[in-house]
Enzyme design. Structure first.
Site, mmCIF file in Angstrom:
data_model
loop_
_atom_site.group_PDB
_atom_site.id
_atom_site.type_symbol
_atom_site.label_atom_id
_atom_site.label_comp_id
_atom_site.label_asym_id
_atom_site.label_seq_id
_atom_site.Cartn_x
_atom_site.Cartn_y
_atom_site.Cartn_z
ATOM 1 C CB SER A 93 -0.941 -0.039 1.208
ATOM 2 O OG SER A 93 -1.839 1.035 1.169
ATOM 3 C CE1 TYR A 125 1.142 4.184 -6.130
ATOM 4 C CE2 TYR A 125 1.217 5.728 -4.299
ATOM 5 C CZ TYR A 125 1.650 4.576 -4.904
ATOM 6 O OH TYR A 125 2.603 3.783 -4.285
ATOM 7 C CE LYS A 173 -0.041 1.340 -4.208
ATOM 8 N NZ LYS A 173 0.380 -0.064 -4.441
#
Length: 259
Positions: A138, A152, A156
């Protein structure tokens, strides 16, 4: 766990390579994946030269056939899967939500989210039989929003949630989402190359400053922590989002390595 069988995606460089090499040193037998054939083959070659075992499956985890081949290679070669490490990921698009192209979002999510889902699903039967582990890589971006990093951060955050749900649905497994910190990888180089004029200047200068001052951490330290978590993470941690350098993880690393 005697000679555990571990799959590592995104293993051709950076954190994935460091994790794979540490796992090999700890006795794991590996199936490695990345999009870059030459670099991945070189990593596997170095592991074999040091006495380890590493198979290679080249391809993009956004492709279902590559995910299937990766899992089947582990089963054909070793007969089981003990650990899956979903490390392969991309950062781009670095762009405001109002400007990022649809196709860039689609590709990003296919690699960062759908790939780990497909791999986990395909590996479940073997992982259940081994009471195995799934380690999802992560990022702090999952909980600390940054302008122009919507894709992004969202991917995550999704991976964190998937980890929590996997822990509920598969109580025999140990599933962890791990933030590896800010490390000296090609992703950092991409930030310095593409972030100027796109990211908020304060955020951009922070990353540039870390590089210029030599303060980016080597992948080796978080790679060691990930290897230890892959083989020894306590089951009671399942479903958690953790940082690689938390005290409890540092203590676990000390217990299982000489470093």
């Amino acid at each position: 766990m005697s000679q555990p069988i571990v799959i590592v995606t995104g293993a051709s460089r950076g954190l994935g390579e460091a994790t794979a090499r540490m796992l090999a040193q700890m006795g794991a037998r590996l199936v490695l994946n990345a999009r870059s054939s030459d670099e991945l083959v070189a990593v596997a070659g170095r592991i074999r030269s040091a006495g380890g075992t590493a198979e290679v499956v080249v391809g993009d985890v956004s492709a279902p056939e590559i995910c299937e081949r990766l899992i089947q290679t582990a089963l054909d070669r070793f007969g089981r899967i003990d650990v899956l490490i979903n490390n392969a990921a991309v950062l781009e698009p670095i762009a405001p939500i109002g400007e990022a192209a649809r196709d860039d979002w689609t590709r990003h999510m296919a690699i960062n989210v759908i790939g780990p889902v497909l791999l986990t699903r395909a590996a479940l039967a073997s992982l259940r039989g081994r009471k195995g582990r799934v380690i999802n890589i992560s990022s702090g971006a999952a909980i600390h929003p940054k302008a122009t990093w919507a894709a992004y951060g969202a991917s995550k955050a999704a991976l964190n949630h998937l980890t929590s749900v996997l822990a509920l649905e598969e109580p025999e497994l140990t599933a962890l989402a791990v933030a590896p910190g800010i490390i000296d990888t090609e992703m950092q180089a991409l930030i310095r190359e593409r972030g100027k004029g796109t990211m908020h200047e304060k955020d951009y200068q922070r990353f540039v400053g870390l590089h210029e001052r030599g303060e980016l951490r080597s992948p080796e330290e978080p790679g060691r922590a990930l290897a230890v978590l892959a083989l020894h993470a306590p089951h009671e941690w399942s479903g958690m989002f953790v940082s690689w350098d938390e005290e409890r993880i540092t203590e676990l690393v000390k217990q299982h390595t000489s470093a």
